[in-house]
Each structure stands twice: as C-alpha cells, then as structure tokens.
Design a protein around this motif. Structure first.
Motif, short mmCIF file in Angstrom:
data_model
loop_
_atom_site.label_atom_id
_atom_site.label_comp_id
_atom_site.label_asym_id
_atom_site.label_seq_id
_atom_site.Cartn_x
_atom_site.Cartn_y
_atom_site.Cartn_z
N CYS A 1 -25.53 47.76 59.48
CA CYS A 1 -25.58 48.49 60.74
C CYS A 1 -24.19 48.53 61.38
O CYS A 1 -23.73 47.53 61.95
CB CYS A 1 -26.59 47.83 61.68
SG CYS A 1 -28.28 47.88 61.03
N TRP A 2 -23.54 49.66 61.28
CA TRP A 2 -22.23 49.92 61.85
C TRP A 2 -22.05 51.43 61.87
O TRP A 2 -22.92 52.17 61.42
CB TRP A 2 -21.12 49.25 61.02
CG TRP A 2 -21.25 49.46 59.54
CD1 TRP A 2 -22.07 48.78 58.68
CD2 TRP A 2 -20.56 50.42 58.73
NE1 TRP A 2 -21.93 49.26 57.39
CE2 TRP A 2 -21.00 50.27 57.39
CE3 TRP A 2 -19.60 51.40 59.00
CZ2 TRP A 2 -20.54 51.05 56.35
CZ3 TRP A 2 -19.12 52.18 57.96
CH2 TRP A 2 -19.58 52.00 56.65
N THR B 1 -9.49 45.69 73.09
CA THR B 1 -8.87 44.42 72.73
C THR B 1 -9.65 43.70 71.64
O THR B 1 -9.15 42.76 71.05
CB THR B 1 -8.78 43.50 73.96
OG1 THR B 1 -10.10 43.35 74.52
CG2 THR B 1 -7.88 44.12 75.01
N THR B 2 -10.90 44.13 71.39
CA THR B 2 -11.73 43.52 70.36
C THR B 2 -12.31 44.61 69.48
O THR B 2 -12.30 45.78 69.83
CB THR B 2 -12.88 42.69 70.96
OG1 THR B 2 -13.70 43.57 71.75
CG2 THR B 2 -12.35 41.57 71.82
N THR B 3 -12.85 44.22 68.33
CA THR B 3 -13.49 45.15 67.42
C THR B 3 -14.85 44.62 67.05
O THR B 3 -15.18 43.45 67.27
CB THR B 3 -12.66 45.33 66.13
OG1 THR B 3 -12.71 44.12 65.37
CG2 THR B 3 -11.22 45.68 66.43
N THR B 4 -15.67 45.48 66.44
CA THR B 4 -17.00 45.06 66.03
C THR B 4 -16.95 44.04 64.92
O THR B 4 -17.92 43.34 64.67
CB THR B 4 -17.81 46.27 65.55
OG1 THR B 4 -17.06 46.97 64.56
CG2 THR B 4 -18.12 47.21 66.69
N TYR C 1 -20.09 38.25 60.64
CA TYR C 1 -19.83 38.72 59.28
C TYR C 1 -20.96 39.63 58.80
O TYR C 1 -22.13 39.37 59.04
CB TYR C 1 -19.71 37.52 58.33
CG TYR C 1 -19.51 37.91 56.89
CD1 TYR C 1 -18.28 38.36 56.45
CD2 TYR C 1 -20.56 37.84 55.98
CE1 TYR C 1 -18.09 38.74 55.13
CE2 TYR C 1 -20.38 38.21 54.66
CZ TYR C 1 -19.14 38.66 54.24
OH TYR C 1 -18.96 39.02 52.94
N GLN C 2 -20.58 40.71 58.14
CA GLN C 2 -21.55 41.61 57.54
C GLN C 2 -21.23 41.78 56.06
O GLN C 2 -20.07 41.84 55.68
CB GLN C 2 -21.51 43.00 58.20
CG GLN C 2 -22.18 43.07 59.55
CD GLN C 2 -22.52 44.51 59.92
OE1 GLN C 2 -23.27 45.18 59.20
NE2 GLN C 2 -22.00 44.98 61.04
N THR C 3 -22.29 41.84 55.26
CA THR C 3 -22.12 42.10 53.84
C THR C 3 -22.04 43.60 53.64
O THR C 3 -23.05 44.30 53.71
CB THR C 3 -23.30 41.52 53.04
OG1 THR C 3 -23.39 40.13 53.30
CG2 THR C 3 -23.10 41.74 51.55
N ASP D 1 -14.63 33.22 49.69
CA ASP D 1 -15.63 32.91 50.72
C ASP D 1 -16.59 34.07 50.94
O ASP D 1 -17.80 33.87 51.08
CB ASP D 1 -14.93 32.57 52.04
CG ASP D 1 -14.24 31.21 52.00
OD1 ASP D 1 -14.57 30.42 51.08
OD2 ASP D 1 -13.39 30.96 52.87
N LYS D 2 -16.06 35.29 50.97
CA LYS D 2 -16.91 36.46 51.17
C LYS D 2 -17.87 36.65 50.00
O LYS D 2 -19.04 36.98 50.19
CB LYS D 2 -16.05 37.71 51.36
CG LYS D 2 -15.31 37.73 52.70
CD LYS D 2 -14.47 39.00 52.84
CE LYS D 2 -13.76 39.02 54.19
NZ LYS D 2 -12.91 40.22 54.34
#
Length: 339
Positions: free
Chosen positions: A141-142, A192-195, A200-202, A298-299
């Motif tokens: 979901c993005w 100043t921020t992002t989604t 974390y999203q796969t 890690d991902k």
C-alpha cells in the motif's frame, strides 16, 4: 458465521459508534460548504491526519479488490470530513479497465459517477465523494507516480479528497486487511519526512524504483474502522458472501500465484544481497563497516520471514478448517424407509 464475523471485526479493530445516535452518518451540507470555503488544508499540508472507514465500506472495497485478481481495480468512497478526519460511510466500484500496473478512470467512468451520485441524492443521500480507492495486488500500500498525479488532480479540483490503497493478496495471506490512506503535497511544498519512514514494506524488485521515486510527494493518514447500528443488516448480508468465499478457499491455493511471485522476488533480492556482500568483501573491512551490504541482507531476511509467517498462517487456517469440517455428515443417520 457470527464468530468468524466477530473475529474479522476484532482483527481489523472495527469499533462500534454510539448505537443511539450513529453520529458519524449524519451529514450537514452547510457544514461541508463552510469547510470547503475555509480550505484549512491550504494552511497546513498535514491538516488531515486520520481516516475512519465503516465496516460495510471496508468489506465492499476488499471484495471488489479481490474480484480483480492480479488486475488493479478502482472505486470511490462517500462520506464527509469531521475536523482533521475523513469519515467514509460507503464505497462503490467504478467500471474502469485496469492492468497489472495501473488503473485510470475513463469518460464512461466519469459519466457513471455523475449518474450514481444523482441517484443517491434522488434517494435522500447527500454524502459527497471524499476519496478514491484502488488495489495493488501483491505489492503493498503506497502511491505510484500515476497514483500521485491522480490524487493531485483530485485534490486540486475536488478537495477535501483522499486516496486509499488495498492489497488483496496480502489481505488474504495475513488475514487482516492490508490498507493505506494518503494525501499528496502541493508542488511547492518541501516535506521533511517521507512515507518510507513510516515502517518497512516488502516491495517487489520491479516496483522498488517507483516506490522510492515519489515517496516525498505524499504522506500517510492513520486508518481506523467503525461499525454503527445502521451497518448491521448490510454487513450481515455482505458477510454471507464473504464468509462462504473465505471458508471455501485456502489462502495457500487462492494466493498460489502471489506466493510463487514472492519466492521468485526473494531469490532476486538474495542474489542482489550476495553481490553486495562480495563487493563489500573486495572493498575491505572499512567499506563493509558502512552497512550497505548488511542492509541488503537484512531486507532479504525480513522478506523471507514475512513469507514464512504468511505460509504458516495458511497452513494453520487449513488445519483448523480440516478439524472443523472434514467428516461433517459422516455417520449421520440415513432414512431407510421406502416409498
């Protein structure tokens, strides 16, 4: 059926509003006109922070998203705004032709919208369209670049407006609706921020570039759900269809194409991580200390753990259904009478 419906409501945190007033369903045309005239969102780019979706609207959107399979589908949401919160009371699908990567409303869809809303008003429903929803089957979901452009147009000409994304594949695998709600920034706003900082999203390899390229053009809203006494009969009618479909299918079989794609995508990410590790080793210990290669590993580990959890959920669901329903009717007395 009652138990499964209650479990679904509990899993998705569906809360009951005041059973006597059902205040979230009351609509004041003058109040809406005052909000549109004041335009508080122009003074604060993050003015809208929450969205509350009725259980009926949520279930209708999920059923629509699932019906599209691997093809994106699209619909609109009706409701109102209350302070910094969107209230979604209903949703309806649009007759649009989507693909596996995008969905756009055509002229026929725009005509359908006008006719549908006029029909609602003719029947005493004056709720406005407060947003649109569409599906991202299997990739989270993005908002993509096309989604961002669509939402910007809607906010320019029809604010207040919100975009909702549902992933039907991950919904089936997780047993909980995978949903996100978003608003875009104006072109001259510098966030100043992002989604990406929201968690974390796969994301599949084929979508990673598009996912990151537009993340600073929108922000996410907090999503919650509610059920009123007005929802009860509608929800029961919808649930009959949803429950039978859910019970008669195993997530492992229903989502087998999605699971296969996940495994193939994971293998690609593991190969990328392997290349990063080898490159870091050749560069020496100082380069390895930067964490670039460990990030890729890690991902890959997070993605593999997610796949394992979803497969385990599917296996447990199949086991429970087998225990409950296998053998039902066996040993039941037969009518031996003759006519």
């Amino acid at each position: 059926m009652d138990l499964s419906q209650k479990a679904w409501e509990l899993e998705n945190a569906v809360k009951l509003v005041d059973p006597h007033r059902d205040a979230l369903y009351s609509y004041d045309k003058d109040e809406h006109a005052a909000i549109v005239k004041e335009k508080p969102w122009t003074k604060d780019p993050h003015f809208y922070k929450n969205i509350r979706i009725s259980a009926v609207a949520l279930l209708k959107m999920v059923m629509h998203a699932r019906s599209g399979g691997s093809i994106e589908v699209m619909g609109l949401m009706q409701g109102k705004v209350l302070g910094d919160t969107f209230i979604v009371t209903d949703a309806f699908r649009l007759p649009v032709e989507g693909t596996e990567t995008r969905v756009n409303a055509s002229e026929s869809a725009n005509e359908y919208i006008v006719q549908y809303l006029q029909s609602c008003r003719d029947n005493g429903r004056e709720d406005n369209v407060v947003g649109w929803y569409h599906s991202h089957p299997g990739y989270g979901c993005w908002l993509s670049g096309i989604d961002v452009d669509t939402e910007i147009i809607q906010q320019t000409f029809g604010d207040p407006f919100v975009a909702v994304v549902i992933d039907p594949d991950r919904t089936i695998s997780a047993g909980k609706v995978d949903i996100g709600a978003f608003r875009t920034y104006s072109k001259d706003h510098q966030p100043t921020t992002t989604t990406e900082g929201d968690g974390y999203q796969t994301i599949p390899l084929a979508k990673i570039e598009d996912f990151g390229a537009h993340a600073n053009r929108y922000y996410s809203l907090e999503v919650s759900h509610f059920k009123s006494t007005l929802d009860t009969h509608l929800l029961e009618s919808l649930w009959n269809k949803y429950w039978v479909s859910t019970l008669s299918h195993s997530p492992l079989f229903t989502n087998r194409d999605y699971s296969s794609k996940q495994m193939m995508d994971l293998s690609g990410k593991i190969r990328q991580a392997e290349v990063a590790v080898r490159a870091g080793s050749r560069a020496g210990p100082q380069r390895a200390a930067t964490g670039g290669r460990s990030s890729a590993v890690d991902k890959a580990v997070r993605d593999s753990n997610k796949i394992a959890r979803e497969e385990l959920t599917g296996l447990l669901a199949s086991e429970v259904k087998g225990k409950l329903f296998n053998g039902v009717g066996i040993g039941a007395p037969h009518d031996t009478s003759t006519s």
